[in-house]
Write an enzyme that holds these catalytic residues in place. Sequence first.
Site, PDB file in Angstrom:
ATOM      1  N   GLY A 108       0.816  -1.227   0.000  1.00 31.02           N
ATOM      2  CA  GLY A 108       0.000   0.000   0.000  1.00 31.02           C
ATOM      3  C   GLY A 108       0.835   1.256   0.000  1.00 31.02           C
ATOM      4  N   ASP A 278       4.370  -4.367  -7.240  1.00 30.67           N
ATOM      5  CA  ASP A 278       3.757  -3.140  -6.704  1.00 30.67           C
ATOM      6  C   ASP A 278       4.380  -1.906  -7.351  1.00 30.67           C
ATOM      7  OD1 ASP A 278       5.937  -4.302  -5.041  1.00 30.67           O
ATOM      8  OD2 ASP A 278       5.891  -2.341  -4.091  1.00 30.67           O
ATOM      9  N   ASN A 279       5.429  -2.107  -8.135  1.00 35.03           N
ATOM     10  CA  ASN A 279       6.048  -0.973  -8.823  1.00 35.03           C
ATOM     11  C   ASN A 279       5.782  -1.020 -10.323  1.00 35.03           C
ATOM     12  OD1 ASN A 279       7.063   0.069  -6.443  1.00 35.03           O
ATOM     13  ND2 ASN A 279       9.040  -0.961  -6.639  1.00 35.03           N
TER      14      ASN A 279
HETATM   15  P1  AMP Z   1       9.206   0.655  -2.629  1.00 28.38           P
HETATM   16  O1  AMP Z   1      10.414  -0.169  -2.379  1.00 28.38           O
HETATM   17  O2  AMP Z   1       9.453   2.118  -2.678  1.00 28.38           O
HETATM   18  O3  AMP Z   1       8.400   0.208  -3.802  1.00 28.38           O
HETATM   19  O4  AMP Z   1       8.279   0.478  -1.354  1.00 28.38           O
HETATM   20  C1  AMP Z   1       7.682  -0.733  -0.977  1.00 28.38           C
HETATM   21  C2  AMP Z   1       6.640  -0.468   0.070  1.00 28.38           C
HETATM   22  O5  AMP Z   1       7.236   0.129   1.219  1.00 28.38           O
HETATM   23  C3  AMP Z   1       5.537   0.482  -0.354  1.00 28.38           C
HETATM   24  O6  AMP Z   1       4.358   0.038   0.235  1.00 28.38           O
HETATM   25  C4  AMP Z   1       5.972   1.798   0.214  1.00 28.38           C
HETATM   26  O7  AMP Z   1       4.905   2.671   0.431  1.00 28.38           O
HETATM   27  C5  AMP Z   1       6.615   1.363   1.525  1.00 28.38           C
HETATM   28  N1  AMP Z   1       7.617   2.312   2.021  1.00 28.38           N
HETATM   29  C6  AMP Z   1       8.850   2.559   1.524  1.00 28.38           C
HETATM   30  N2  AMP Z   1       9.483   3.503   2.246  1.00 28.38           N
HETATM   31  C7  AMP Z   1       8.636   3.865   3.236  1.00 28.38           C
HETATM   32  C8  AMP Z   1       8.694   4.806   4.305  1.00 28.38           C
HETATM   33  N3  AMP Z   1       9.769   5.560   4.526  1.00 28.38           N
HETATM   34  N4  AMP Z   1       7.617   4.914   5.105  1.00 28.38           N
HETATM   35  C9  AMP Z   1       6.517   4.153   4.906  1.00 28.38           C
HETATM   36  N5  AMP Z   1       6.402   3.265   3.923  1.00 28.38           N
HETATM   37  C10 AMP Z   1       7.439   3.111   3.091  1.00 28.38           C
HETATM   38 MG    MG Z   2       6.910   1.170  -4.570  1.00 28.58          MG
END
Ligand code: AMP
Ligand code: MG
Length: 545
Positions: A108, A278-279
């Site tokens: 999410g 998710d990306n």
């Molecule tokens: P990502 O690796 O950026 O695709 O992130 C994977 C998941 O981790 C997603 O659900 C992001 O919203 C969550 N996420 C990444 N960094 C943070 C953060 N600093 N605070 C809260 N959620 C995070």
């Molecule tokens: Mg992401």
Amino acid sequence: MNPALEPFKHLRFDNSFTHDLPADPESKNFRRQVAGSCFSRVLPAKVAQPALVAHAREVAELLNISDEVCRSQIFAQVFAGNVVLDGMDPYAACYGGHQFGAWAGQLGDGRAINLCELVSGSDERWTLQLKGAGPTPYSRGADGLAVLRSSLREFLCSEAMHHLGVPTTRALSLVLSGEEVVRDMFYDGRPRAERGAIVCRVAPSFTRFGNFQIFASRGEADVLKQLADYTIRTDFPHLGEPSPDVYVAWFAEVCQKTLDMIVHWMRVGFVHGVMNTDNMSILGLTIDYGPYGWLEDYDPNWTPNTTDASGRRYRFGHQPQIAHWNLIQFANAISSLIERVDPLQAVLDAYPKDFQTRWHSMMAQKLGLRRFEVETDKDLVADLLTLLQLVETDMTIFFRKLAAVDCHAEDNEGGVENDSDVETDGELLRPLRRAYYQPDQLTAESRAQIASWLRRYRTRVRQDGRPDTERRQQMNAVNPKYVLRNYLAQLAIDKAEAGDASLVHELLEVLRRPYDEQSEYEKHAEKRPEWARDRPGCSMLSCSS
Ligand code: AMP
Ligand code: MG
């Protein structure tokens, strides 16, 4: 109305996502599993001192926000999340995903808050999303915030990609929060305080494969269908009213858009770094710029992401296969909408061949050929890619300089044939010299191999019949001169962290016209300097952001 908000009063909001789809009934903002809902309403956290670092005037224009407003204090307030405009309906979306090949459950929007859907003058619908604007129910163990270095990389790269002609989410603004955010950048137990920042991202939709996967995984068939129908009606209206046939057509279009995006990545040398499901955008947009990178020396095994260093799942050369794998997961998620699975399987089965065809014609364009002829060009391309790895060769400079090689050099009688063999290997290689990182690798043997390929290339170009000037023009329109080289982004970060955003502005400017010569910016087209070879941020990045 608060007079300070006057500059935004002409904006038209139409929040169809929150209007049409099931909302989380819980309104308190705490971390939890959210069942049966597409989103949770949540307000951005207030920050101490919003200050604009940069904005993209083209994106502001799309949204009908004037440049003058972008430079005002109230703009920074709104796009740091301190002021929510009337008509906005902020929320975080619920999605799941496969991370590095394993199902991760609910993820999410953990640090993204969608502010609104803005309908611009031309009736386009844009979702405005703040990244790093505070915790949401989906933040899991993290803080919902983002630091300047990663936000700056996202801001610059999304705009650079757009100007390169690569489908991508856009970025309106980069704002400092005036607060500190603690990050352990190298995951080595040495956290430090960094400057917090917020990017406003803009896209027709931020829906990901994972938005559908989460409902399939939980057996929430109704919500899955609602989201699919909403997506088709909103973002794929030309497909008609949802039905089993329309779901298949929709899936085929998602495959085509994804494939198109990947071909572009391969063309410009972009490595996403974290192609988790998710990306993956349902619209085939490059989304979530984290530890991405640009190929410097051509190396299909390269990944910028230190978290992926051992398996290299998301390495440059593997991106087409990973996209296919991700599409299979998406097909699994939506298969319950269609009575039979064979039509989805048929679309998936066509992907490898479709990709090959599209990739071949892209490579033909990079080489300045009118079309890809399997008989000659399959080997020509394969041998080139081997050569590019034989000697450390800068991919971007190589293709740009290949355009400069004379293929129809005129002889004294004004004819077009030239006896290529009288030219020495050194002469033939001269236009490409700058592309090589280590001149001592250019032994007589490797020079002979490159020259021999160049002679084949020249013969092929002559057979193709395209005059050099036309070929150069065509090549320079698909082979960029300027990309956001990893070390350039890092230099901009170093300066911006010290309070000087001038390089951010300069890079944004030069990257607006990546195919133009722009001789005044020649230094930004240089290959990676030696100091950047192993410097963190320049050659490798962690997910910490
Ligand atoms: P990502 O690796 O950026 O695709 O992130 C994977 C998941 O981790 C997603 O659900 C992001 O919203 C969550 N996420 C990444 N960094 C943070 C953060 N600093 N605070 C809260 N959620 C995070
Ligand atoms: Mg992401």
